[in-house]
Scaffold this active site. Structure first.
Site, mmCIF file in Angstrom:
data_model
loop_
_atom_site.group_PDB
_atom_site.id
_atom_site.type_symbol
_atom_site.label_atom_id
_atom_site.label_comp_id
_atom_site.label_asym_id
_atom_site.label_seq_id
_atom_site.Cartn_x
_atom_site.Cartn_y
_atom_site.Cartn_z
ATOM 1 N N ASP A 214 0.864 -1.176 0.000
ATOM 2 C CA ASP A 214 0.000 0.000 0.000
ATOM 3 C C ASP A 214 0.905 1.232 0.000
ATOM 4 O O ASP A 214 2.037 1.150 -0.468
ATOM 5 C CB ASP A 214 -0.951 -0.024 1.202
ATOM 6 C CG ASP A 214 -2.288 0.666 0.913
ATOM 7 O OD1 ASP A 214 -2.260 1.872 0.643
ATOM 8 O OD2 ASP A 214 -3.335 -0.006 0.963
ATOM 9 N N GLY A 236 4.753 -0.586 -3.946
ATOM 10 C CA GLY A 236 3.902 0.185 -3.062
ATOM 11 C C GLY A 236 3.045 1.151 -3.843
ATOM 12 O O GLY A 236 3.038 1.162 -5.076
ATOM 13 N N HIS A 237 2.311 1.989 -3.131
ATOM 14 C CA HIS A 237 1.381 2.931 -3.754
ATOM 15 C C HIS A 237 1.876 4.368 -3.687
ATOM 16 O O HIS A 237 1.108 5.296 -3.917
ATOM 17 C CB HIS A 237 0.001 2.827 -3.099
ATOM 18 C CG HIS A 237 -0.690 1.519 -3.361
ATOM 19 N ND1 HIS A 237 -1.957 1.234 -2.909
ATOM 20 C CD2 HIS A 237 -0.281 0.413 -4.031
ATOM 21 C CE1 HIS A 237 -2.296 0.007 -3.278
ATOM 22 N NE2 HIS A 237 -1.302 -0.508 -3.951
ATOM 23 N N GLY A 238 3.155 4.564 -3.328
ATOM 24 C CA GLY A 238 3.732 5.895 -3.346
ATOM 25 C C GLY A 238 3.676 6.604 -2.009
ATOM 26 O O GLY A 238 3.441 5.997 -0.958
#
Length: 392
Positions: A214, A236-238
């Site tokens: 995430d 990941g999502h940054g």
């Protein structure tokens, strides 16, 4: 200046003359491959009550640990030195406190956590059962490390691995640094944000490697002065501000600085996300992103003020949150999708005072020319813009 140096010199001498007193969990019955909750709790309580600096030691080896709360205030600086691996129970359904996290640290000033060890959340089984994205009544899963009301502290040279939920939660903290801190979880692990920070001031995250399923770093409401430098994120999502807006009493976010970071194969790079049709009217101000490398990132730069995952909201009313005073400078690398930048600002509260400069992003795929999308924003530009931004 000379007087400050003399004070520092004699302070160092004093610390060296009186090294922290060790409180080794083995002296309290802690053994490898056994639950050390009682031993760790006893060692912490004695160390916390000592009037001189102290160190609670978890030596090399593998140790089991049930849920635990390490609570201050302590009478002197305290260190938790984890040299081995601490493992959480894999079964999350029989936890004694279903509302609690795995390891919670509350109300401590001058805390140090270090030692090269690993906090292993043992989360693989929990990820398969996690439906919180679609089910608002889902079971609450424990976070690996929860820091609440911690001040003047540093967490460095340790690893959090495979948390069942967020790896780290930071709430109500001031002047805390994460340095050479590692987060390790596979890209398909659900809701395993690396470090979530909210309602805190003067937090620094530097020289960290975050691999998770995430957001590498997620920023909640009430955040003031967060410095993120030399962080490698991916998978990941940054690094995300938000999501914000669902709670009516959410507080302003201001002073976010992201510099010299690298995103590798992430879903997003730098992101701001707010909910539409939501009551909060907080302000997001003073955001600064500089010297960023994007390596095959799906959405390198994105402001999404229509954030509505799994159709959990309605788009009928725009977000009431305004993004103001934002700079995005020297962003280079590759986008995995043709839309390299998306600025979807609120129709009710358009983005203001956004400056974009020296962007050089290339599209690594074959689905069309690289482009940008813009709504309710009139940025100013400096330097090179590749691709052209907000072109008509």
């Amino acid at each position: 200046m000379a007087s400050r140096f003399i004070v520092l010199f004699f302070t160092v001498l004093a610390v060296n003359a009186h090294p922290p007193k060790p409180f080794d969990i083995r002296k309290y019955g802690g053994k490898p491959d056994a639950n050390i909750a009682k031993a760790l709790s006893s060692a912490w309580k004695e160390a916390c009550a000592d009037t001189t600096p102290s160190t609670v030691v978890v030596p090399k080896g593998t140790f089991k640990l049930d849920q635990i709360k390490l609570v201050g205030p302590c009478k002197a600086p305290i260190e938790l030195r984890v040299q081995g691996t601490i493992e959480a129970p894999s079964d999350y359904t029989n936890l004694p406190d279903k509302g609690a996290e795995w390891i919670t640290v509350n109300y401590v000033d001058h805390l140090t956590i270090r030692g090269g060890g690993v906090f292993d959340g043992n989360g693989k089984n929990a990820w398969t059962k996690n439906d919180c994205g679609k089910n608002p009544k889902c079971a609450k899963l424990p976070i690996n490390l929860s820091f609440n009301f911690i001040t003047n502290s540093i967490i460095h040279d340790v690893t959090t691995k495979d948390s069942k939920n967020f790896h780290v939660n930071v709430i109500g903290c001031k002047n805390v640094t994460f340095q050479r801190f590692t987060v390790s979880a596979p890209g398909d692990s659900v809701n395993t944000d690396g470090i979530h920070i909210a309602k805190s001031e003067r937090i620094k995250v530097t020289d960290c490697v975050i691999k998770t399923g995430d957001d590498c770093i997620s920023i909640g409401d009430g955040m003031k002065e967060l410095h993120i430098e030399k962080v490698t994120c991916g998978p990941g999502h940054g690094i995300s501000v938000g999501s914000l807006g669902r709670g009516e009493t959410e507080e302003d976010v201001t002073g976010i600085y992201v510099k010299n970071c690298t995103f590798i194969g992430t879903q997003n790079g730098i992101r701001v996300k707010t909910w539409p049709s939501a009551p909060a009217k907080l302000k997001i101000t003073d955001l600064h992103y500089e010297d960023i490398i994007m390596d095959n990132v799906e959405n390198p730069i994105i402001i999404d003020q229509e954030y509505c995952p799994y159709n959990q909201c309605k788009l009928g009313s725009p977000s009431l949150i305004q993004v103001n005073q934002m700079t995005v400078k020297n962003i280079k690398g590759t986008s995995k999708t043709p839309v390299a930048m998306q600025f979807s600002c609120s129709k009710a509260k358009p983005c203001k005072n956004v400056e974009i400069g020296d962007i050089d992003l290339a599209y690594s795929g074959t689905e069309g020319p690289i482009t940008t999308k813009c709504a309710n924003i009139k940025p100013t530009f400096v330097g090179k813009q590749n691709p052209p931004i907000c072109a008509a």
